[in-house]
Write a protein that holds these residues in place. Structure first.
Motif, PDB file in Angstrom:
ATOM      1  N   ALA A 133       0.824  -1.204   0.000  1.00 36.47           N
ATOM      2  CA  ALA A 133       0.000   0.000   0.000  1.00 36.47           C
ATOM      3  C   ALA A 133       0.864   1.264   0.000  1.00 36.47           C
ATOM      4  N   THR A 134       1.923   1.249   0.789  1.00 38.66           N
ATOM      5  CA  THR A 134       2.834   2.401   0.825  1.00 38.66           C
ATOM      6  C   THR A 134       3.549   2.555  -0.515  1.00 38.66           C
ATOM      7  N   ALA A 135       3.946   1.433  -1.107  1.00 36.39           N
ATOM      8  CA  ALA A 135       4.595   1.489  -2.416  1.00 36.39           C
ATOM      9  C   ALA A 135       3.652   2.088  -3.462  1.00 36.39           C
ATOM     10  N   ASP A 136       2.380   1.729  -3.405  1.00 35.61           N
ATOM     11  CA  ASP A 136       1.404   2.287  -4.351  1.00 35.61           C
ATOM     12  C   ASP A 136       1.268   3.794  -4.154  1.00 35.61           C
ATOM     13  N   ARG A 137       1.261   4.244  -2.917  1.00 29.95           N
ATOM     14  CA  ARG A 137       1.175   5.693  -2.666  1.00 29.95           C
ATOM     15  C   ARG A 137       2.426   6.399  -3.178  1.00 29.95           C
ATOM     16  N   ALA A 138       3.573   5.753  -3.020  1.00 28.98           N
ATOM     17  CA  ALA A 138       4.810   6.353  -3.522  1.00 28.98           C
ATOM     18  C   ALA A 138       4.777   6.466  -5.047  1.00 28.98           C
ATOM     19  N   ARG A 139       4.309   5.427  -5.715  1.00 33.45           N
ATOM     20  CA  ARG A 139       4.217   5.481  -7.173  1.00 33.45           C
ATOM     21  C   ARG A 139       3.248   6.574  -7.622  1.00 33.45           C
ATOM     22  N   ALA A 140       2.146   6.729  -6.906  1.00 34.54           N
ATOM     23  CA  ALA A 140       1.186   7.784  -7.246  1.00 34.54           C
ATOM     24  C   ALA A 140       1.811   9.165  -7.060  1.00 34.54           C
ATOM     25  N   ALA A 141       2.579   9.327  -5.978  1.00 38.35           N
ATOM     26  CA  ALA A 141       3.256  10.611  -5.742  1.00 38.35           C
ATOM     27  C   ALA A 141       4.284  10.889  -6.831  1.00 38.35           C
ATOM     28  N   LEU A 142       4.974   9.853  -7.259  1.00 38.73           N
ATOM     29  CA  LEU A 142       5.956  10.004  -8.331  1.00 38.73           C
ATOM     30  C   LEU A 142       5.274  10.434  -9.626  1.00 38.73           C
ATOM     31  N   THR A 143       4.172   9.800  -9.953  1.00 31.88           N
ATOM     32  CA  THR A 143       3.423  10.163 -11.155  1.00 31.88           C
ATOM     33  C   THR A 143       2.959  11.613 -11.083  1.00 31.88           C
ATOM     34  N   ASP A 144       2.412  12.015  -9.939  1.00 31.46           N
ATOM     35  CA  ASP A 144       1.947  13.397  -9.776  1.00 31.46           C
ATOM     36  C   ASP A 144       3.092  14.389  -9.953  1.00 31.46           C
ATOM     37  N   ALA A 145       4.265  14.072  -9.398  1.00 31.76           N
ATOM     38  CA  ALA A 145       5.405  14.984  -9.510  1.00 31.76           C
ATOM     39  C   ALA A 145       5.865  15.129 -10.952  1.00 31.76           C
ATOM     40  N   LEU A 146       5.737  14.073 -11.728  1.00 30.25           N
ATOM     41  CA  LEU A 146       6.187  14.111 -13.124  1.00 30.25           C
ATOM     42  C   LEU A 146       5.212  14.850 -14.039  1.00 30.25           C
ATOM     43  N   ARG A 147       3.984  15.047 -13.587  1.00 26.03           N
ATOM     44  CA  ARG A 147       3.003  15.736 -14.446  1.00 26.03           C
ATOM     45  C   ARG A 147       3.452  17.160 -14.769  1.00 26.03           C
ATOM     46  N   ALA A 148       4.206  17.770 -13.881  1.00 24.35           N
ATOM     47  CA  ALA A 148       4.676  19.136 -14.129  1.00 24.35           C
ATOM     48  C   ALA A 148       5.632  19.205 -15.310  1.00 24.35           C
ATOM     49  N   TYR A 149       6.166  18.050 -15.719  1.00 23.44           N
ATOM     50  CA  TYR A 149       7.161  18.022 -16.796  1.00 23.44           C
ATOM     51  C   TYR A 149       6.617  17.392 -18.076  1.00 23.44           C
ATOM     52  N   GLU A 150       5.322  17.141 -18.104  1.00 22.95           N
ATOM     53  CA  GLU A 150       4.713  16.583 -19.318  1.00 22.95           C
ATOM     54  C   GLU A 150       4.691  17.638 -20.420  1.00 22.95           C
ATOM     55  N   GLN A 151       5.132  17.234 -21.595  1.00 23.94           N
ATOM     56  CA  GLN A 151       5.003  18.026 -22.804  1.00 23.94           C
ATOM     57  C   GLN A 151       4.056  17.280 -23.733  1.00 23.94           C
ATOM     58  N   PRO A 152       3.629  17.864 -24.845  1.00 24.84           N
ATOM     59  CA  PRO A 152       2.653  17.185 -25.696  1.00 24.84           C
ATOM     60  C   PRO A 152       3.085  15.784 -26.146  1.00 24.84           C
ATOM     61  N   ASP A 153       4.403  15.566 -26.286  1.00 19.88           N
ATOM     62  CA  ASP A 153       4.863  14.277 -26.819  1.00 19.88           C
ATOM     63  C   ASP A 153       5.652  13.433 -25.829  1.00 19.88           C
ATOM     64  N   ALA A 154       6.037  13.996 -24.678  1.00 21.22           N
ATOM     65  CA  ALA A 154       6.934  13.249 -23.789  1.00 21.22           C
ATOM     66  C   ALA A 154       7.096  13.976 -22.460  1.00 21.22           C
ATOM     67  N   VAL A 155       7.721  13.251 -21.513  1.00 19.12           N
ATOM     68  CA  VAL A 155       8.167  13.851 -20.255  1.00 19.12           C
ATOM     69  C   VAL A 155       9.664  14.093 -20.366  1.00 19.12           C
ATOM     70  N   ARG A 156      10.052  15.334 -20.215  1.00 21.30           N
ATOM     71  CA  ARG A 156      11.468  15.689 -20.287  1.00 21.30           C
ATOM     72  C   ARG A 156      11.870  16.436 -19.026  1.00 21.30           C
ATOM     73  N   LEU A 157      13.005  16.026 -18.471  1.00 21.19           N
ATOM     74  CA  LEU A 157      13.567  16.688 -17.309  1.00 21.19           C
ATOM     75  C   LEU A 157      14.902  17.324 -17.691  1.00 21.19           C
ATOM     76  N   ARG A 158      15.236  18.394 -17.017  1.00 26.24           N
ATOM     77  CA  ARG A 158      16.547  19.013 -17.214  1.00 26.24           C
ATOM     78  C   ARG A 158      17.543  18.319 -16.297  1.00 26.24           C
ATOM     79  N   GLY A 159      18.536  17.656 -16.912  1.00 26.31           N
ATOM     80  CA  GLY A 159      19.574  16.982 -16.155  1.00 26.31           C
ATOM     81  C   GLY A 159      20.837  17.807 -16.121  1.00 26.31           C
ATOM     82  N   THR A 160      21.552  17.776 -15.011  1.00 24.81           N
ATOM     83  CA  THR A 160      22.787  18.536 -14.868  1.00 24.81           C
ATOM     84  C   THR A 160      23.930  17.604 -14.475  1.00 24.81           C
ATOM     85  N   ALA A 161      25.123  17.983 -14.833  1.00 28.12           N
ATOM     86  CA  ALA A 161      26.305  17.150 -14.581  1.00 28.12           C
ATOM     87  C   ALA A 161      27.551  18.025 -14.629  1.00 28.12           C
ATOM     88  N   TRP A 162      28.678  17.410 -14.301  1.00 27.14           N
ATOM     89  CA  TRP A 162      29.986  18.031 -14.505  1.00 27.14           C
ATOM     90  C   TRP A 162      30.630  17.417 -15.744  1.00 27.14           C
TER      91      TRP A 162
END
Length: 279
Positions: free
Chosen positions: A242-271
């Motif tokens: 049950a906790t794992a399901d809530r975590a997956r739902a929270a993850l999905t909700d957090a990713l909605r902010a990064y949905e574009q018409p064709d994909a989910v894209r995040l800005r990644g940073t590195a050295w």
């Protein structure tokens, strides 16, 4: 006879982690390929290229193509990923490439056999980073070049903000006694310079780089892929269903902010780290 000193990583990359990366080659390349051009800028026609921690070998094959009359060798601990790399080289008709299984810290590379060594997020997991980078340095010709990308502080990119949504649902990483620091072992430029200087390199430079990372078709697809990623899957397995399901739902909700018409894209940073072998 193969010599592996980094047993912890060998087990991971020849177990679930390596199998998952091999099975989802295109998806992981979608996440990381935005950093390719920054690394390939170090490759010149005719170069002999070493790709350290090559995984499924996309960067190795691209470096081989850029080297033209030269060639590229990819080395990794993961047999499943190397099998995928070899099959992709055949499918793509890349003939001037070779993939070998070995622990970079102790692998018997021919001395001064390469002009440039590259790595796309494959150098953060060494058991002894000074020894490993020193071994790579001995494989470079005098004046040879090193270029790699490694994770910076994950909080600087979008993924850190997405994963923060899990804090109320999953136990903090590392509380089960497993090592979690390896991916961020070179997140501090001071640590990078210390390691590479001790390993015998000169001209060490650390420059911030960013890239768009493709994580899925939509939030649900991206969340499903992330939940199956080894470190996150391990955390989900530590809690009740049950906790794992809530975590997956929270993850999905957090990713909605990064949905574009064709994909989910995040800005990644590195050295982006560059250095030279003296000579």
């Amino acid at each position: 006879m193969e010599t592996i000193v980094n047993r912890h990583q060998a087990e991971a990359w020849n177990g679930y982690e390596g199998r998952h990366w091999a099975a989802h080659q295109d998806r992981y390349d979608g996440v990381n390929s935005g950093f390719n051009d920054a690394l390939l800028a170090a490759v010149r026609p005719g170069d002999r290229v070493l790709d350290v921690g090559c995984g499924n070998g996309q960067l190795t094959r691209l470096a081989a193509a850029r080297a033209g009359t030269g060639h590229a060798v990819g080395v990794d601990l993961s047999a499943p990923m190397l099998d995928r790399a070899r099959a992709s080289a055949v499918d793509e008709g890349v003939a001037n490439v070779e993939f070998v299984r070995g622990d970079v810290q102790v692998y018997p590379f021919p001395a001064a056999a390469f002009d440039v060594a590259l790595s796309r997020f494959g150098v953060m997991f060494f058991a002894d980073p000074v020894a490993a980078f020193g071994n790579v340095g001995r494989a470079l010709r005098p004046g040879g070049r090193l270029a790699f990308v490694c994770l910076d502080d994950i909080r600087h990119g979008d993924l850190g903000r997405v994963l923060a949504a899990l804090a109320g649902h999953l136990p903090p990483p590392g509380t089960d006694g497993t090592a979690v620091a390896e991916p961020l072992s070179l997140a501090d430029p001071a640590a990078i310079r210390s390691v590479l200087t001790a390993a015998g390199y000169t001209g060490v430079d650390c420059a911030p780089v960013a890239a768009s990372q493709l994580w899925g078709r939509d939030a649900a697809d991206a969340a499903g892929f992330l939940a199956d990623w080894g470190p996150l899957r391990h955390q989900l397995d530590r809690v009740d269903p049950a906790t794992a399901d809530r975590a997956r739902a929270a993850l999905t909700d957090a990713l909605r902010a990064y949905e574009q018409p064709d994909a989910v894209r995040l800005r990644g940073t590195a050295w982006l780290v560059t250095a030279h072998r003296p000579g």
